[in-house]
Design an enzyme around this catalytic site. Structure first.
Site, short mmCIF file in Angstrom:
data_model
loop_
_atom_site.label_atom_id
_atom_site.label_comp_id
_atom_site.label_asym_id
_atom_site.label_seq_id
_atom_site.Cartn_x
_atom_site.Cartn_y
_atom_site.Cartn_z
CG ASN A 4 -1.86 1.13 1.29
OD1 ASN A 4 -1.80 2.03 0.45
ND2 ASN A 4 -2.74 1.12 2.28
NE ARG A 29 -6.18 1.51 -0.17
CZ ARG A 29 -6.13 2.74 0.34
NH1 ARG A 29 -4.99 3.24 0.76
NH2 ARG A 29 -7.21 3.45 0.44
CG HIS A 88 -13.25 3.13 3.14
ND1 HIS A 88 -14.06 4.09 3.72
CD2 HIS A 88 -11.98 3.49 3.46
CE1 HIS A 88 -13.32 4.98 4.35
NE2 HIS A 88 -12.04 4.64 4.20
CG LEU A 103 -18.58 3.55 11.61
CD1 LEU A 103 -19.44 3.57 12.87
CD2 LEU A 103 -19.12 4.53 10.57
NE ARG A 125 -11.34 12.70 3.57
CZ ARG A 125 -11.00 11.41 3.60
NH1 ARG A 125 -11.88 10.49 4.00
NH2 ARG A 125 -9.81 11.03 3.22
NE ARG A 180 -7.62 5.89 20.32
CZ ARG A 180 -6.72 5.30 19.54
NH1 ARG A 180 -6.15 4.20 19.93
NH2 ARG A 180 -6.38 5.82 18.39
N GLY A 227 -11.48 1.34 12.76
CA GLY A 227 -11.01 1.76 14.09
C GLY A 227 -12.12 2.04 15.10
CB ILE A 228 -14.86 4.52 15.18
CG1 ILE A 228 -13.83 5.65 15.08
CG2 ILE A 228 -15.99 4.91 16.13
CD1 ILE A 228 -14.27 6.82 14.20
CD GLU A 271 -9.05 -1.34 4.09
OE1 GLU A 271 -8.73 -0.97 5.23
OE2 GLU A 271 -9.30 -0.57 3.16
P1 AMP Z 1 -8.84 3.66 11.16
O1 AMP Z 1 -8.88 4.84 10.23
O2 AMP Z 1 -9.75 2.55 10.76
O3 AMP Z 1 -7.42 3.19 11.46
O4 AMP Z 1 -9.41 4.19 12.56
C1 AMP Z 1 -8.71 5.14 13.32
C2 AMP Z 1 -9.63 5.76 14.35
O5 AMP Z 1 -10.24 4.74 15.15
C3 AMP Z 1 -8.93 6.65 15.34
O6 AMP Z 1 -8.77 7.97 14.84
C4 AMP Z 1 -9.89 6.64 16.50
O7 AMP Z 1 -10.86 7.66 16.30
C5 AMP Z 1 -10.58 5.30 16.41
N1 AMP Z 1 -10.20 4.38 17.49
C6 AMP Z 1 -9.14 3.54 17.54
N2 AMP Z 1 -9.13 2.84 18.70
C7 AMP Z 1 -10.22 3.25 19.41
C8 AMP Z 1 -10.78 2.92 20.68
N3 AMP Z 1 -10.22 2.00 21.47
N4 AMP Z 1 -11.91 3.56 21.05
C9 AMP Z 1 -12.50 4.49 20.27
N5 AMP Z 1 -12.02 4.83 19.05
C10 AMP Z 1 -10.91 4.23 18.63
#
Ligand code: AMP
Length: 400
Positions: free
Chosen positions: A7, A93, A182, A211, A243, A288, A334-335, A387
């Site tokens: 990637n 990717r 995505h 998310l 965004r 978080r 992540g969320i 992914e």
């Molecule tokens: P991603 O873009 O899929 O890597 O997600 C990243 C986002 O996931 C971070 O900016 C956080 O907002 C969220 N995140 C990661 N770990 C946690 C957690 N334990 N609790 C809440 N949000 C989280």
């Protein structure tokens, strides 16, 4: 067969080696600050779990980065391969495949030309992705390369979902339409969701909520994406880390006039300084911090989380209408994978669908688990996206 998954960004390169038959992750890592001062490589042997290595090494270009990755993978002590011949194929990717690519393809000269042709739709990403392809081709001549597109899964959307109500000239001349992103994650998670729900993929209505810092949602009906929230670019749809997501397009001209800045500068604000970061009054784009702020009584953190969840719930409602029902809802990224708080907040809007949250299950952190109660009318899951594994699977299918 071992698959190297790449990637590649303009100054970074993430990589993984996955054994296609066992689907075991053998190694992973990241090159950062390519072409800048202080470039470094992080490498982890996941087969023997020898720990994380970190090295600051000059990387003037991506060729050097790829050659360092290949040396790390074949290192006598910490490598996972005896020689490069143990890499059967490389999966890349690629962010934008335009309308040209509806699925993954083996990379040829014609494919590279076609990716270049759609690069004005993703001017920051596609050229960087191609630099990675070029570097791998020059260092691993003869090894098959596969392009896996972020947009391809959404190419099954019907016209009524992907067309903007704009003069048709913009579509005909510039291909302005909704593409969605995505896609690799939406494809992977929708398949996993059908599997865990015990449903046939081609006979299931699923809504996938990806998310993360970037966030999108898709409606997958009978194995095909019928709608998704991102558009020509990843700016449309849900509220994201920085965004804005959906807004009145007239805002761009209005703010440009008020602030004395250009449309490009306003668009930059919409991409980089908006979203939950802006709604929380600059507190954070990370959930978080926002959850902590919310629970600590920060009213802007509450506003950011509430607006984020409300937008997701509205999309779930509209995609349920688009599919005339929903069997499975999956939260990922992540969320979606980590925040029980956000999942519960969103599910609280869905009582009218017969969705009921199992709070005890929802509080757990597992790669795949059901978070709806036994009597919930819709099955709801938290499913870890992967992914890289999805890219490895696609690459294997085309080259085995
Ligand atoms: P991603 O873009 O899929 O890597 O997600 C990243 C986002 O996931 C971070 O900016 C956080 O907002 C969220 N995140 C990661 N770990 C946690 C957690 N334990 N609790 C809440 N949000 C989280």
């Amino acid at each position: 067969m071992n698959i190297l998954v790449i990637n590649c960004g303009s100054s970074s390169l993430k990589f993984q080696v996955i054994n296609a038959e066992s689907e075991k992750l053998l190694a992973k890592g990241l090159c950062e600050r390519i072409g800048m001062d202080g470039s470094c490589i992080t490498y982890e042997n996941k087969a023997d779990n020898t720990g994380k290595e970190f090295n600051e090494i000059p990387m003037p270009d991506h060729n050097k980065a790829v050659s360092l990755v290949l040396s790390a993978l074949t290192n006598e002590k910490t490598g996972v391969l005896k020689s490069l011949s143990e890499i059967g194929a490389v999966g890349h990717r690629i962010v934008h495949g335009g309308e040209k690519f509806t699925s993954s393809v083996v990379i040829t000269d014609e494919v590279i030309e076609a990716i270049k042709e759609v690069s004005d739709l993703a001017p920051l990403h596609n050229p960087a992705n191609l630099i990675g392809v070029d570097a791998c081709m020059s260092l691993m001549p003869g090894t098959p390369m596969v392009a896996v597109f972020d947009t391809a899964f959404h190419q099954t959307m019907p016209e009524k979902a992907y067309m903007y109500a704009l003069p048709l000239k913009y579509y005909r001349d510039y291909k302005v339409r909704r593409y969605g992103f995505h896609g690799t994650s939406h494809s992977f998670v929708s398949k996993e969701a059908a599997k865990v729900a015990g449903r046939a993929y081609d006979d299931c209505k699923t809504i996938v909520c990806h998310l993360g810092n970037g966030a999108s949602i898709s409606a997958v009906m009978n194995g095909k994406c019928v709608d998704t929230s991102m558009g020509l670019t990843p700016l449309e749809g849900l509220i994201m880390g920085t965004r804005s997501g959906d807004l009145d397009p007239a805002i761009v001209d209005f703010i440009a006039g008020k602030e004395g800045i250009t449309a490009t500068e306003v668009t930059n604000v919409l991409n980089k300084k908006s979203g939950v970061f802006a709604l929380s009054d600059g507190l954070s784009s990370d959930f978080r911090d926002l959850e902590d702020g919310y629970k600590g009584g920060n009213k802007y953190a509450k506003l950011a989380v509430d607006a984020f969840c409300y937008r997701v719930a509205k999309y779930i409602g509209s995609y349920t209408a688009a599919m005339n029902g929903v069997d499975v809802i999956a939260f990922t990224a992540g969320i979606g994978e980590n925040s029980a708080f956000v999942r519960e907040n969103i599910m609280a809007y869905l009582g009218y669908l017969g969705v009921a949250c199992d709070k005890e299950e929802n509080a757990k952190r597992e790669d795949i688990h059901k978070i709806s109660t036994a009597d919930s009318k819709v099955l709801v899951y938290s499913i870890a996206t992967n992914e890289e594994l999805a890219i490895a699977r696609e690459t294997y299918e085309l080259t085995k």
